[in-house]
Design an enzyme around this catalytic site. Structure first.
Site, PDB file in Angstrom:
ATOM      1  N   LYS A  66      24.069 -66.132  28.297  1.00  0.00           N
ATOM      2  CA  LYS A  66      23.540 -67.388  27.724  1.00  0.00           C
ATOM      3  C   LYS A  66      23.864 -67.541  26.238  1.00  0.00           C
ATOM      4  CE  LYS A  66      19.748 -67.854  31.010  1.00  0.00           C
ATOM      5  NZ  LYS A  66      18.302 -68.067  31.202  1.00  0.00           N
ATOM      6  N   ASN A  87      22.042 -72.565  29.189  1.00  0.00           N
ATOM      7  CA  ASN A  87      22.056 -72.236  30.621  1.00  0.00           C
ATOM      8  C   ASN A  87      22.718 -73.310  31.460  1.00  0.00           C
ATOM      9  OD1 ASN A  87      20.119 -74.250  30.692  1.00  0.00           O
ATOM     10  ND2 ASN A  87      18.868 -73.194  32.208  1.00  0.00           N
ATOM     11  N   GLY A 129      14.785 -63.505  23.880  1.00  0.00           N
ATOM     12  CA  GLY A 129      15.440 -64.773  24.177  1.00  0.00           C
ATOM     13  C   GLY A 129      14.583 -65.687  25.035  1.00  0.00           C
TER      14      GLY A 129
HETATM   15  P1  ATR Z   1      14.683 -61.691  27.081  1.00  0.00           P
HETATM   16  O1  ATR Z   1      15.934 -62.387  26.682  1.00  0.00           O
HETATM   17  O2  ATR Z   1      14.429 -61.628  28.566  1.00  0.00           O
HETATM   18  O3  ATR Z   1      13.491 -62.196  26.355  1.00  0.00           O
HETATM   19  P2  ATR Z   1      14.904 -59.394  25.353  1.00  0.00           P
HETATM   20  O4  ATR Z   1      15.506 -60.225  24.277  1.00  0.00           O
HETATM   21  O5  ATR Z   1      15.463 -58.046  25.663  1.00  0.00           O
HETATM   22  O6  ATR Z   1      14.931 -60.157  26.738  1.00  0.00           O
HETATM   23  O7  ATR Z   1      13.347 -59.269  25.045  1.00  0.00           O
HETATM   24  C1  ATR Z   1      12.495 -58.512  25.839  1.00  0.00           C
HETATM   25  C2  ATR Z   1      11.070 -58.682  25.314  1.00  0.00           C
HETATM   26  O8  ATR Z   1      10.189 -57.906  26.147  1.00  0.00           O
HETATM   27  C3  ATR Z   1      10.875 -58.180  23.897  1.00  0.00           C
HETATM   28  O9  ATR Z   1       9.875 -58.983  23.286  1.00  0.00           O
HETATM   29  C4  ATR Z   1      10.367 -56.743  24.131  1.00  0.00           C
HETATM   30  O10 ATR Z   1       9.607 -56.226  23.061  1.00  0.00           O
HETATM   31  P3  ATR Z   1      10.352 -55.540  21.793  1.00  0.00           P
HETATM   32  O11 ATR Z   1      10.913 -56.661  20.968  1.00  0.00           O
HETATM   33  O12 ATR Z   1       9.281 -54.798  21.092  1.00  0.00           O
HETATM   34  O13 ATR Z   1      11.414 -54.647  22.384  1.00  0.00           O
HETATM   35  C5  ATR Z   1       9.481 -56.975  25.330  1.00  0.00           C
HETATM   36  N1  ATR Z   1       9.223 -55.758  26.123  1.00  0.00           N
HETATM   37  C6  ATR Z   1      10.078 -55.125  26.946  1.00  0.00           C
HETATM   38  N2  ATR Z   1       9.469 -54.087  27.557  1.00  0.00           N
HETATM   39  C7  ATR Z   1       8.191 -54.061  27.101  1.00  0.00           C
HETATM   40  C8  ATR Z   1       7.048 -53.237  27.359  1.00  0.00           C
HETATM   41  N3  ATR Z   1       7.104 -52.214  28.209  1.00  0.00           N
HETATM   42  N4  ATR Z   1       5.899 -53.532  26.724  1.00  0.00           N
HETATM   43  C9  ATR Z   1       5.841 -54.560  25.871  1.00  0.00           C
HETATM   44  N5  ATR Z   1       6.868 -55.384  25.578  1.00  0.00           N
HETATM   45  C10 ATR Z   1       8.035 -55.135  26.177  1.00  0.00           C
END
Ligand code: ATR
Length: 262
Positions: A66, A87, A129
């Site tokens: 994306k 998207n 994102g």
């Molecule tokens: P997306 O594009 O799907 O939003 P991303 O940019 O990788 O994917 O973001 C994932 C989000 O999920 C982030 O906010 C991440 O928190 P961090 O910025 O601290 O990494 C959050 N996240 C992923 N696993 C997590 C967990 N086990 N507990 C809390 N937050 C989580």
């Protein structure tokens, strides 16, 4: 020959977009072909070039492309510029156009649930994102206050900085995920924790009326906790249908009825 559409991603097998677009088309009497396209991780640009050269009309873009799609567009809608992700792609006068329908898809899904966003207080968990893509549409739909809570506080703070000019009078606020408290109309889980099966713990000091999980088709500790509290809740299937409806309307200039496809 029917008009050609596709969803492009890597992996792509799991995508529900073809069945949705085919169902909309059937309902509205439109003849189209909608396929899945797997692009190599380093082959996205070539793959979309080939698609449009071969007469393709529109593409949906999914993980992990994306942001690349955003970077390749010659024309972007306002909400795509703010989301920094695209998207939905189409060609107009030889220029690649991009939109991001994910956030409006969420707004559509919430409306179909009968939950009001007007003057609402919203808590979004996560600052990736997925969160970036929904803040502007939620603000446009009337949210009064949006709090972004993230495990890594600095990412939530950055998002607030980036988006505060775009959201007008909607207040944005960043907090750490382990500092959750207060009262909200709606809590949205936009973390990828459900996708990886990790549990998010919602403290008792956090009160809310509705819970929306952006993921679908997976066990979700977030939804389990909403059920335990007896608040109304939904997984993200409606958002998927909602974003597909927006893309369909861009390409075909007719709007499927969301409620028929939930
Ligand atoms: P997306 O594009 O799907 O939003 P991303 O940019 O990788 O994917 O973001 C994932 C989000 O999920 C982030 O906010 C991440 O928190 P961090 O910025 O601290 O990494 C959050 N996240 C992923 N696993 C997590 C967990 N086990 N507990 C809390 N937050 C989580």
């Amino acid at each position: 020959m029917p008009k050609q559409f596709a969803v492009i991603g890597n992996p792509i097998e799991q995508s529900r977009s073809p069945e949705l677009h085919q169902a909309f088309a059937q309902d509205l009497g439109i003849n189209l072909q909608y396929d899945k396209r797997l692009a190599a991780l380093d082959g996205f640009e070539q793959s979309i070039e080939d698609f449009f050269k071969q007469g393709g009309q529109g593409l949906n873009v999914t993980v992990p492309f994306k942001e690349q799609a955003f970077a390749l567009c010659g024309h972007l809608t306002e909400r795509a510029k703010i989301a920094k992700a695209v998207n939905t792609l189409w060609m107009e006068n030889g220029v690649l156009h991009g939109d991001n329908t994910d956030g409006q898809g969420l707004v559509n899904a919430i409306a179909a649930l009968g939950w009001s966003l007007e003057n609402s207080r919203i808590l979004i968990l996560g600052a990736g994102g997925a969160t970036r893509g929904v803040i502007f549409p939620l603000a446009q739909a009337g949210a009064q206050y949006i709090q972004i809570a993230n495990r890594t506080l600095s990412r939530a703070q950055q998002l607030v900085e980036d988006l505060k000019a775009a959201v007008g009078k909607t207040q944005l606020h960043a907090t750490a995920l382990d500092q959750l408290h207060g009262e909200f109309d709606l809590v949205i889980n936009a973390t990828s924790a459900s996708l990886t099966g990790e549990a998010l713990q919602l403290p008792e000091t956090l009160k809310f009326d509705h819970a929306y999980e952006m993921a679908y088709g997976k066990a979700s500790s977030f939804l389990d906790q909403a059920h335990q509290r007896g608040v109304s809740s939904s997984d993200g299937y409606g958002m998927l249908v909602g974003q597909a409806i927006e893309a369909f309307e861009i390409w075909h200039m007719v709007r499927p009825d969301l409620k028929k496809f939930l």
